[in-house]
Design an enzyme around this catalytic site. Structure first.
Site, mmCIF file in Angstrom:
data_model
loop_
_atom_site.group_PDB
_atom_site.id
_atom_site.type_symbol
_atom_site.label_atom_id
_atom_site.label_comp_id
_atom_site.label_asym_id
_atom_site.label_seq_id
_atom_site.Cartn_x
_atom_site.Cartn_y
_atom_site.Cartn_z
ATOM 1 N N CYS A 171 -3.360 8.365 3.774
ATOM 2 C CA CYS A 171 -3.042 7.810 2.426
ATOM 3 C C CYS A 171 -4.060 8.175 1.356
ATOM 4 C CB CYS A 171 -2.510 6.532 2.193
ATOM 5 S SG CYS A 171 -3.699 5.419 3.479
ATOM 6 N N GLU A 223 0.960 -1.133 0.008
ATOM 7 C CA GLU A 223 -0.204 -0.126 -0.016
ATOM 8 C C GLU A 223 0.839 1.093 -0.088
ATOM 9 O OE1 GLU A 223 -3.325 -0.113 0.081
ATOM 10 O OE2 GLU A 223 -3.690 -2.409 0.296
HETATM 11 P P1 NAP Z 1 8.091 5.087 4.603
HETATM 12 O O1 NAP Z 1 9.343 5.942 5.016
HETATM 13 O O2 NAP Z 1 8.300 4.380 3.296
HETATM 14 O O3 NAP Z 1 8.301 3.932 5.883
HETATM 15 C C1 NAP Z 1 7.372 2.940 5.930
HETATM 16 C C2 NAP Z 1 7.865 1.861 6.809
HETATM 17 O O4 NAP Z 1 8.787 1.036 6.027
HETATM 18 C C3 NAP Z 1 8.402 2.229 8.021
HETATM 19 O O5 NAP Z 1 8.129 1.250 9.081
HETATM 20 C C4 NAP Z 1 9.877 2.160 8.126
HETATM 21 O O6 NAP Z 1 10.557 2.337 9.049
HETATM 22 C C5 NAP Z 1 9.969 0.962 6.980
HETATM 23 N N1 NAP Z 1 11.225 1.115 6.323
HETATM 24 C C6 NAP Z 1 11.944 2.110 5.858
HETATM 25 N N2 NAP Z 1 13.068 1.617 5.130
HETATM 26 C C7 NAP Z 1 13.075 0.454 5.128
HETATM 27 C C8 NAP Z 1 13.730 -0.648 4.398
HETATM 28 N N3 NAP Z 1 14.618 -0.493 3.612
HETATM 29 N N4 NAP Z 1 13.192 -1.822 4.577
HETATM 30 C C9 NAP Z 1 12.118 -2.000 5.222
HETATM 31 N N5 NAP Z 1 11.455 -1.421 6.161
HETATM 32 C C10 NAP Z 1 11.829 -0.104 5.748
HETATM 33 O O7 NAP Z 1 6.900 5.835 4.697
HETATM 34 P P2 NAP Z 1 6.316 6.655 6.053
HETATM 35 O O8 NAP Z 1 7.161 7.878 5.552
HETATM 36 O O9 NAP Z 1 6.330 6.081 7.180
HETATM 37 O O10 NAP Z 1 4.598 6.975 5.396
HETATM 38 C C11 NAP Z 1 4.246 7.730 4.462
HETATM 39 C C12 NAP Z 1 4.177 7.225 3.279
HETATM 40 O O11 NAP Z 1 3.172 6.168 3.389
HETATM 41 C C13 NAP Z 1 3.149 8.211 2.317
HETATM 42 O O12 NAP Z 1 3.625 8.219 1.020
HETATM 43 C C14 NAP Z 1 1.657 7.479 2.202
HETATM 44 O O13 NAP Z 1 1.165 7.916 1.079
HETATM 45 C C15 NAP Z 1 2.114 6.089 2.431
HETATM 46 N N6 NAP Z 1 1.115 5.548 3.128
HETATM 47 C C16 NAP Z 1 0.133 4.712 2.340
HETATM 48 C C17 NAP Z 1 -1.047 4.064 2.905
HETATM 49 C C18 NAP Z 1 -1.917 2.943 2.212
HETATM 50 O O14 NAP Z 1 -2.689 2.291 3.081
HETATM 51 N N7 NAP Z 1 -1.838 3.109 0.844
HETATM 52 C C19 NAP Z 1 -1.146 4.200 4.359
HETATM 53 C C20 NAP Z 1 -0.389 5.075 5.049
HETATM 54 C C21 NAP Z 1 0.652 5.810 4.476
HETATM 55 P P3 NAP Z 1 11.209 3.549 9.834
HETATM 56 O O15 NAP Z 1 10.143 4.248 10.315
HETATM 57 O O16 NAP Z 1 12.086 2.791 10.841
HETATM 58 O O17 NAP Z 1 12.027 4.120 8.882
#
Ligand code: NAP
Length: 516
Positions: free
Chosen positions: A296, A257
């Protein structure tokens, strides 16, 4: 030093052995707690979850697992006040916004608990009828779905620390699959606390629920072929996960997602319908400001006929101007903070990029903060941008500003409107506004292939519609293309991801005995 939150893995609470990452209050800037996953034996912890947690869950029937979900609901309800306090402190959200996360989580769990009895006292799901493989019924093929023998790893985003866990865990646990959750670091506290309460209450089998807070390092390396990963977050991280050998070589199933540039569309026939325009304006303003636009599913693009552009711009700007922004502890505040200074920086950067192609119709920077120091608080007012010349503003379809920002876009005719909506290249949700059922239904089908959900708001549904951005457990959540291509929820459809489908080819007697 602030408290270091322990991880729960391998049936015990284990602190990381590093200094940890500090979680902060995004309004006051104060330090709250620390999280750390350094030094955990992930392979051993995951093995325990598969063996003990998976074994115990699979031994139960769907109906019994539903009772477990019901017991989790009771634990969470009993501790609701503490969750609201954590959300205020760590997410900077006002009460109503915390509710979408916390009560949304409890509601989703309850919904799955109620669906469970319908699946009955069985341990597999039938998939279609038996079909003969020869000239008569003597030898048949019957498809069944059984829970996967692996674990479900959830890697979650920062914006829904409560709902993000339970909307995934409810169908996983109901399916008989143990859960390991890795919350986003910035808001991990609420997830960790909910897991702690459920573990302390001993309502789930040993190994059924684990939490790892802090760095994601090593999590994917510890996966085995029958595990599944459900990821919510940015498209960039999704790409890293998809390329990991666990997924690319060991065929670990993955659900993504990711970001989505969702749209709201006022139908051509409603261009001068004041009641419908009012519904659109209310919905867009709400979507822009709930959780400071960190959803999101939030509306990022508002598509209206050229003739309605001025009226919608004025009405929406007037409504946004009334939004009080600042410290969620002040009762007059309607919109709290973004989650961190990093997010505030990212929102400002995204806004600057969009402003090169769009005008500012309402400037969020003009909102004075209530009870909050602008030098410290991660607060920003809602900003409405405008693109009267839609084709001269391609960026508005590409850049997802994860904050209280949307762009009003004028379209020429119905085809132009559909084309603009599809330029999101696959979105989680589009909402349609109009009063003509036939036109709304036709548009819904036109946009169905590029949207996981089409939310139709018409005057006859105004009082009962559930909200563009609210993800209801009964409906599908996920979107094609850019939105990640994933599918979650949708009632019992969510169980599919946690099951393996198998064809059992056997005699009629053996086939019939499967149900014994
Ligand atoms: P993110 O930076 O991609 O982080 C998401 C998760 O991935 C966090 O738990 C992060 O851990 C982890 N992560 C980071 N690097 C990783 C790697 N190399 N390997 C495995 N896991 C890793 O996203 P975010 O900033 O938290 O969230 C915002 C984004 O999420 C927005 O773009 C939004 O559109 C999207 N979103 C989508 C939905 C949906 O349902 N479609 C819902 C909510 C949000 P750390 O926090 O420890 O870095």
């Amino acid at each position: 030093m602030t408290e270091l939150l322990p991880n729960h893995l391998g049936s015990r609470w284990q602190p990381g052995n590093g200094p940890g990452t500090v979680l902060c209050d995004p309004v006051l800037g104060t330090e709250l707690v620390r999280v750390d996953a350094t030094g955990l034996d992930l392979a051993a912890g995951f093995a325990h979850a598969r063996r003990a947690g998976g074994g115990a869950l699979r031994a139960l029937t769907y109906a019994q697992r539903g009772e477990l979900l019901g017991a989790v609901v009771k634990v969470l309800q009993a501790n609701r006040d503490a969750y609201y306090e954590i959300a205020t402190a760590n997410s900077g959200t006002v009460k109503n916004d915390s509710a979408t996360d916390i009560d949304g989580a409890i509601y989703t769990l309850s919904t799955y608990a109620k669906l469970a009895p319908g699946l009955g006292d069985r341990r597999f799901l039938a998939d279609g009828d038996a079909v003969r493989l020869g000239k008569d019924d003597a030898f048949q093929s019957r498809h069944v779905r059984v829970p996967t023998r692996g674990l479900a790893l959830f890697i979650n985003a920062f914006n829904f620390p409560a709902w993000g866990l339970w909307e995934k865990a409810a169908p996983a646990l109901l399916s008989g699959v143990p859960v390991v959750v890795k919350p986003a670091t910035a808001t991990a506290w609420l997830t960790q606390r909910m897991v702690k309460d459920v573990i302390d209450a001993a309502v789930l089998p040993d190994g059924a629920l684990s939490v790892v807070c802090g760095s994601s390092a090593g999590l994917l390396d510890a996966l085995e072929p029958l595990d599944v990963v459900s990821f919510t977050g940015s498209a960039d991280t999704a790409a890293v996960i998809r390329a990991h050998p666990a997924i690319a070589q060991r065929s670990v199933r993955v659900n993504v997602e990711a970001d989505s540039v969702n749209a709201a569309l006022l139908l051509p026939g409603a261009a001068s319908d004041a009641a419908v325009i009012d519904l659109l304006v209310k919905e867009v303003a709400r979507e822009m400001t709930v959780k400071s636009g960190q959803k999101c599913t939030a509306i990022r693009r508002v598509l209206v006929p050229e003739s309605a552009y001025g009226a919608v711009a004025d009405a929406l700007s007037a409504r946004l101007a009334k939004t009080t922004v600042g410290n969620p502890r002040n009762d007059t505040v309607r919109m709290g903070a973004l989650v961190s200074r990093a997010q505030l920086g990212a929102v400002r950067e995204g806004l600057a990029a969009l402003r090169e192609q769009a005008a500012v119709l309402h400037d969020g920077a003009a909102h004075a903060l209530v009870d909050a120091d602008p030098a410290v608080a991660c607060c920003i007012g809602p900003t409405l941008l405008g693109a009267r010349e839609a084709d001269a503003a391609p960026r508005v379809h590409d850049i997802e500003v994860f904050g209280p920002v949307a762009t009003l876009i004028a379209y020429r005719d119905a085809d132009h409107a559909l084309d603009l909506a599809r330029r999101g290249q696959g979105s989680l949700v589009v909402s349609l506004y109009g009063a003509d059922p036939a036109a709304l239904a036709a548009t819904a089908l036109e946009l169905a292939d590029t949207h996981g959900r089409v939310h139709v708001i018409s005057p006859d549904a105004a009082a009962v519609q559930t909200g563009h951005g609210n993800v209801m457990p009964q409906s599908l959540h996920g979107g094609p293309g850019r939105a990640g291509g994933g599918e979650e929820l949708g009632g019992l459809r969510a169980l599919e991801f946690y099951h393996r489908r198998t064809a059992i080819q056997a005699s009629a007697a053996v086939s019939g005995a499967l149900d014994a």
